[in-house]
Design an enzyme around this catalytic site. Structure first.
Site, mmCIF file in Angstrom:
data_model
loop_
_atom_site.group_PDB
_atom_site.id
_atom_site.type_symbol
_atom_site.label_atom_id
_atom_site.label_comp_id
_atom_site.label_asym_id
_atom_site.label_seq_id
_atom_site.Cartn_x
_atom_site.Cartn_y
_atom_site.Cartn_z
ATOM 1 N N GLY A 1 9.114 -0.100 5.040
ATOM 2 C CA GLY A 1 8.639 -0.276 3.676
ATOM 3 C C GLY A 1 7.954 -1.619 3.520
ATOM 4 O O GLY A 1 7.633 -2.306 4.489
ATOM 5 N N ILE A 2 7.744 -2.013 2.281
ATOM 6 C CA ILE A 2 7.024 -3.242 1.976
ATOM 7 C C ILE A 2 8.014 -4.394 1.786
ATOM 8 O O ILE A 2 9.146 -4.185 1.363
ATOM 9 C CB ILE A 2 6.165 -3.048 0.702
ATOM 10 C CG1 ILE A 2 5.181 -4.202 0.510
ATOM 11 C CG2 ILE A 2 7.037 -2.845 -0.521
ATOM 12 C CD1 ILE A 2 4.155 -3.914 -0.580
ATOM 13 N N GLY A 3 7.612 -5.609 2.133
ATOM 14 C CA GLY A 3 8.444 -6.772 1.834
ATOM 15 C C GLY A 3 8.790 -7.597 3.051
ATOM 16 O O GLY A 3 8.479 -7.251 4.201
ATOM 17 N N GLY A 4 9.462 -8.736 2.813
ATOM 18 C CA GLY A 4 9.788 -9.682 3.860
ATOM 19 C C GLY A 4 10.740 -9.138 4.894
ATOM 20 O O GLY A 4 10.602 -9.398 6.095
ATOM 21 N N GLU A 30 4.773 5.977 5.659
ATOM 22 C CA GLU A 30 3.834 6.129 4.548
ATOM 23 C C GLU A 30 2.868 4.956 4.507
ATOM 24 O O GLU A 30 1.680 5.104 4.327
ATOM 25 C CB GLU A 30 4.563 6.250 3.213
ATOM 26 C CG GLU A 30 5.380 5.037 2.829
ATOM 27 C CD GLU A 30 5.989 5.166 1.445
ATOM 28 O OE1 GLU A 30 5.517 6.002 0.658
ATOM 29 O OE2 GLU A 30 6.931 4.425 1.154
ATOM 30 N N GLY A 77 7.868 6.457 -1.518
ATOM 31 C CA GLY A 77 8.383 7.370 -0.508
ATOM 32 C C GLY A 77 9.797 7.058 -0.067
ATOM 33 O O GLY A 77 10.253 7.595 0.953
#
Length: 458
Positions: A218-221, A243, A341
């Site tokens: 997923g997104i992020g640090g 995704e 997602g």
């Protein structure tokens, strides 16, 4: 001059001319993510005094949408969004952006039942066969184009040509109008340096990644921290079914960790539905046959995800309560992002042979007054949205350990989650669990440890 070039010339319009076809009461869809139609958005905003009740739908708009800024009262332009960016969040906080709930993999199917009058989308320049590539933003866009009464494409030469897959582009025969943009660079989401906590969480997840695992980040640090660790590891023959494609995938590929050799679904390809990152990522994607862009109903379909052996899905959360419910899109009534997602991959990865899904979060955060608060809560704050129900959650990870919630009763879940909460909040959480009737009587001190994370038997 080819027939495609003739059609191109006939369909060319100035931006202000193209948006004249938008009427009061219309539903207007924007291209997703980095391929939002910035030029057409600005031109449409100029008509704020002429139009009423124009409903705009976007997805993770890069920056602040001009139509929303032009009408703070949300009466002439009603701005809606499938998944918030930072700019969308600011607009929502000001009462000028409304969230559209959905499961990402279902998105294309929604356009069988909802209306779209005009679709405005930024695309790569037309190729010799008359196709405009959707670049880094496949997503739901072809489904919108098929539903919309009018399609306006905005040419941006900065958009990479991304191979499919399928539904990665649209033919000029399906386009009503063409405008030229100012070809500004794509919105960039540079990789953030992982924090110490991100790195600790990533280290716990790395224990469950093996040669040949198929990865979704997923997104992020924290996901970036996992990607960095993988790139620096000796893992080999990893696959990709995700995704979102981010810079960390480029790092893993260039380090020789990704081959997709054993990927069962989309073998030999890094499969994705959209990409957000730095210019390094967009350059990597441009005409790269190792990467395959698919519409999201294909990439995020849980049954497709589950076909990959040793699927590992890694996603962030805002809060987790003691029942195991996960909120990843709101904090109370304040909407932050969207479902995206996360449900798709949490569910799909668990059902893959040898698959695991991880919900990750730091154990604490600070409120607006700077006070430390626990992100593992007794119950969700009023208004918080449940992104992943307790029945679907597999692993939960903080910097204090990781716990598997599958097959756990309510008291076992409470014990497990309290064991990975920040130590300063454990006594308080135990008391709340007792009040809620999900705590066993007995010697709690012997049952709660700082794990890696195996709990002692009661």
């Amino acid at each position: 001059m080819s027939s495609y070039q003739e059609a191109y010339s006939k369909k060319m319009r100035r931006p202000e001319e193209a948006v004249r076809h938008i009427q009061s009461g219309d539903w207007v869809d924007y291209g997703n993510f980095a391929c939002a139609p910035l030029t057409l958005d600005a031109a449409l905003a100029e008509r704020v005094g002429e139009l009423e009740n124009v409903k705009v739908r976007a997805m993770t708009f890069p920056g602040l949408a001009a139509v929303a800024k032009a009408d703070p009262t949300a009466t002439r332009f009603i701005y809606n969004n499938w998944h918030f960016s930072g700019g969308d969040r600011k607009l929502h906080d000001a009462g000028n952006c409304f969230y559209v709930p959905f499961l990402f993999h279902e998105g294309p199917g929604y356009y069988d039942i909802i209306d779209s009058d005009v679709f405005c989308v930024a695309v790569a320049p037309m190729d010799s066969r008359g196709y405009f590539n959707f670049g880094s933003s496949n997503s739901i866009q072809m489904a919108v184009a098929r539903r919309a009464k009018k399609v306006i494409v905005e040419i941006n030469r900065s958009i990479p040509h991304c191979y499919g897959g399928f539904n990665e582009g649209i033919h000029i025969d399906q386009v009503d109008m063409i405008v030229e943009s100012d070809h500004r660079p794509l919105f960039q989401l540079p990789s953030t340096n992982p924090s110490e906590i991100d790195t600790r969480i990533a280290g716990l997840i790395m224990e469950d990644i093996q040669d040949g695992s198929c990865i979704q980040l997923g997104i992020g640090g924290m996901p970036n921290a996992v990607g960095k660790m993988i790139a620096e590891s000796d893992l080999k023959d990893l696959g990709v079914h995700t995704e979102m494609l981010a810079d960390s995938f480029v790092d893993m590929f260039e380090a020789g960790r990704i081959t997709c050799k054993y990927t069962r679904y989309c073998p030999g390809k890094m499969a994705y539905t959209f990409a957000l990152g730095s210019q390094k990522l967009y350059d990597f994607l441009d005409q790269n046959p190792f990467c395959a862009s698919y519409s999201v109903d294909f990439v995020n379909k849980p049954s497709h995800i589950s076909m990959n052996d040793n699927m590992v899905a890694i996603n962030n959360a805002v809060e987790v309560d003691l029942f195991g419910q996960v909120s990843s899109e709101s904090s109370g009534y304040r909407h932050i992002s969207g479902t995206g997602g996360q449900f798709d991959y949490t569910f799909g990865a668990y059902h893959a042979p040898g698959g695991k899904s991880f919900i990750c979060l730091s154990s604490t955060t600070k409120d607006k007054n700077g006070h430390l608060i626990s992100r593992i809560r007794p119950t969700m704050a009023p208004g918080s949205i449940i992104t992943v129900p307790r029945t679907v959650v597999h692993w939960v990870v903080t910097e204090h350990g990781k716990v598997n919630l599958k097959g756990k009763s309510t008291w076992e879940r409470a014990e497990a989650l309290i064991s990975i909460a920040h130590p300063d909040f454990r006594d308080e959480l135990i008391q709340e669990a007792q009040n809620m009737g999900i705590w066993r009587a007995g010697d709690r001190k012997n049952r709660i440890q700082v794990p890696g994370s195996t709990l002692k038997s009661a």
